[in-house]
Design a protein around this motif. Structure first.
Motif, PDB file in Angstrom:
ATOM      1  N   CYS A  92      -0.507  -3.298 -13.732  1.00 13.04           N
ATOM      2  CA  CYS A  92      -0.623  -2.757 -12.367  1.00 13.04           C
ATOM      3  C   CYS A  92       0.525  -1.800 -12.100  1.00 13.04           C
ATOM      4  O   CYS A  92       1.590  -1.913 -12.705  1.00 13.04           O
ATOM      5  CB  CYS A  92      -0.530  -3.882 -11.336  1.00 13.04           C
ATOM      6  SG  CYS A  92      -1.823  -5.101 -11.454  1.00 13.04           S
ATOM      7  N   ASP A 170      -3.416   1.675   2.498  1.00  5.76           N
ATOM      8  CA  ASP A 170      -2.964   0.594   1.614  1.00  5.76           C
ATOM      9  C   ASP A 170      -2.084  -0.400   2.372  1.00  5.76           C
ATOM     10  O   ASP A 170      -2.177  -1.615   2.164  1.00  5.76           O
ATOM     11  CB  ASP A 170      -2.185   1.161   0.420  1.00  5.76           C
ATOM     12  CG  ASP A 170      -3.101   1.803  -0.613  1.00  5.76           C
ATOM     13  OD1 ASP A 170      -4.338   1.638  -0.509  1.00  5.76           O
ATOM     14  OD2 ASP A 170      -2.582   2.488  -1.522  1.00  5.76           O
ATOM     15  N   LYS A 205      -1.380  -2.087  -7.862  1.00  6.06           N
ATOM     16  CA  LYS A 205      -2.732  -1.529  -7.948  1.00  6.06           C
ATOM     17  C   LYS A 205      -3.168  -1.525  -9.403  1.00  6.06           C
ATOM     18  O   LYS A 205      -2.427  -1.082 -10.279  1.00  6.06           O
ATOM     19  CB  LYS A 205      -2.716  -0.081  -7.426  1.00  6.06           C
ATOM     20  CG  LYS A 205      -3.641   0.119  -6.248  1.00  6.06           C
ATOM     21  CD  LYS A 205      -3.669   1.569  -5.814  1.00  6.06           C
ATOM     22  CE  LYS A 205      -4.170   1.627  -4.375  1.00  6.06           C
ATOM     23  NZ  LYS A 205      -4.236   2.955  -3.848  1.00  6.06           N
ATOM     24  N   THR A 206      -4.374  -2.019  -9.651  1.00  7.98           N
ATOM     25  CA  THR A 206      -4.901  -1.992 -11.014  1.00  7.98           C
ATOM     26  C   THR A 206      -5.350  -0.564 -11.330  1.00  7.98           C
ATOM     27  O   THR A 206      -5.397   0.295 -10.446  1.00  7.98           O
ATOM     28  CB  THR A 206      -6.113  -2.942 -11.151  1.00  7.98           C
ATOM     29  OG1 THR A 206      -7.108  -2.526 -10.213  1.00  7.98           O
ATOM     30  CG2 THR A 206      -5.723  -4.381 -10.870  1.00  7.98           C
ATOM     31  N   ASP A 208      -8.174   0.560 -11.794  1.00  6.03           N
ATOM     32  CA  ASP A 208      -9.364   0.998 -11.053  1.00  6.03           C
ATOM     33  C   ASP A 208      -9.119   1.015  -9.539  1.00  6.03           C
ATOM     34  O   ASP A 208     -10.055   1.072  -8.737  1.00  6.03           O
ATOM     35  CB  ASP A 208     -10.595   0.150 -11.405  1.00  6.03           C
ATOM     36  CG  ASP A 208     -10.359  -1.349 -11.177  1.00  6.03           C
ATOM     37  OD1 ASP A 208      -9.278  -1.705 -10.662  1.00  6.03           O
ATOM     38  OD2 ASP A 208     -11.251  -2.144 -11.516  1.00  6.03           O
ATOM     39  N   LYS A 210      -7.707  -1.252  -7.452  1.00  5.34           N
ATOM     40  CA  LYS A 210      -7.783  -2.476  -6.635  1.00  5.34           C
ATOM     41  C   LYS A 210      -6.374  -2.995  -6.344  1.00  5.34           C
ATOM     42  O   LYS A 210      -5.520  -3.041  -7.235  1.00  5.34           O
ATOM     43  CB  LYS A 210      -8.598  -3.539  -7.388  1.00  5.34           C
ATOM     44  CG  LYS A 210      -8.870  -4.782  -6.547  1.00  5.34           C
ATOM     45  CD  LYS A 210     -10.046  -5.594  -7.072  1.00  5.34           C
ATOM     46  CE  LYS A 210      -9.622  -6.570  -8.148  1.00  5.34           C
ATOM     47  NZ  LYS A 210     -10.631  -7.586  -8.452  1.00  5.34           N
ATOM     48  N   VAL A 212      -3.860  -5.887  -5.806  1.00  7.87           N
ATOM     49  CA  VAL A 212      -3.815  -7.300  -6.211  1.00  7.87           C
ATOM     50  C   VAL A 212      -2.410  -7.866  -6.006  1.00  7.87           C
ATOM     51  O   VAL A 212      -1.417  -7.136  -6.020  1.00  7.87           O
ATOM     52  CB  VAL A 212      -4.232  -7.498  -7.692  1.00  7.87           C
ATOM     53  CG1 VAL A 212      -5.677  -7.090  -7.925  1.00  7.87           C
ATOM     54  CG2 VAL A 212      -3.310  -6.747  -8.641  1.00  7.87           C
TER      55      VAL A 212
END
Length: 314
Positions: A92, A170, A205-206, A208, A210, A212
């Motif tokens: 991430c 965010d 953030k991953t 893609d 997302k 987390v």
């Protein structure tokens, strides 16, 4: 005393290693991270000269249990725990803020309040409070993430957005997740006869996109707990609260004239003191999780971790 205070592994596909105050994070093929919780002890953003037996295992196991207990509310980075000291998860991009949330006026908030301040990170603290009183509702007081060795700094929501550290869209997610996690953490603590006083969460953030939860959650290093029994009585009498957190280490350091300031020297940590800290961490684990702590084999921690991670990476 067998402890792990540093690692120097070379895993297949390893790209780089990040060494934080307590954890060492190995990037595998820019896909996943192998996070090793060492036995290092940090206070006032200074790493102490000696490790604490079983501390890394305790932090790692509390964090992974708490992630499992909150994953229905907030997605997290974790995918596996191949060793008592190791967590593996998605690579991430971390947000450069720590989301600190406080249900009670304790620790840093109490120190600021005592100094006459009534605003913390742009949030008002009511008049007439005393140390360890509950806030009318939990307050979010973020901190900017520091590089190794530097102090984390208080920052307001307004400054985070103004400086573009996190986008507004965010940040709204981070606030929402922080409140949800704190509510769940409060419920888990209450079921164990504890009060979750304050804590911090870190997010990333991953690939893609997302958001987390990453790093640790509801551990004694990232959180402060009080025993619920006798809490109100102690407040009414103006007595110190009985707490489960790393605060006892900070108080010992303060009593020995150390607060991480320039020119101050870390007091000597005797074997007896280190054993007592280890025992306190085990007490924390058992109270926070409601389970008996099972000590991992520490005859050769480095070898054990390396073998378990290699087996997982196969």
């Amino acid at each position: 005393m067998n402890t792990i205070t540093a690692t120097n592994f070379n895993f297949p596909g390893q790209k780089n290693v990040y060494k934080g105050k307590v954890r060492e994070v190995y990037n595998i093929n820019d896909q996943e991270l192998v996070m090793i919780a060492t036995d290092r002890l940090s206070a006032f953003d200074v790493v102490m000269p000696k490790g604490i037996p079983y501390k890394g295992q305790i932090l790692n196991q509390i964090a992974t249990k708490m992630m499992a207990a909150t994953e229905d509310l907030v997605p997290n980075w974790l995918t596996a725990t191949p060793d008592p000291n190791v967590a593996v998860g998605h690579l991430c991009e971390p947000f450069k803020v720590e989301m600190v949330i406080r249900g009670y006026m304790s620790g840093h908030a109490a120190r600021e309040y005592k100094a006459g301040k009534r605003m913390l990170c742009g949030v008002a603290m009511p008049e007439g409070m005393k140390e360890n009183d509950a806030f009318p509702e939990p307050i979010i007081t973020p901190a900017t993430k520091a590089e190794m060795g530097d102090h984390d700094e208080d920052i307001s929501r307004e400054d985070i957005l103004k400086r573009g550290i996190v986008s507004e869209a965010d940040y709204l997610v981070l606030e929402d997740y922080t409140r949800k996690l704190f509510q769940r953490g409060t419920e888990i603590a209450a079921s164990r006869g504890l009060i979750l006083v304050d804590t911090k969460y870190e997010f990333g953030k991953t690939k893609d996109g997302k958001i987390v939860l990453i790093d640790e959650i509801h551990t004694p290093d990232s959180s402060r707990y009080f025993y619920a029994e006798g809490y109100q009585e102690r407040q009414d009498k103006g007595e110190a609260q009985k707490q489960l957190s790393k605060e006892f280490v900070r108080q010992w350091l303060i009593a020995n004239n150390f607060q991480g300031l320039e020119g101050q020297v870390v007091p000597e940590m005797t074997d007896d003191y280190i054993t007592s800290v280890s025992e306190r961490y085990i007490e924390l684990y058992e109270n926070i999780t409601g389970e008996k702590f099972i000590k991992a084999d520490v005859s050769n921690i480095q070898q054990r971790i390396e073998a378990n991670v290699l087996e997982y990476l196969k």
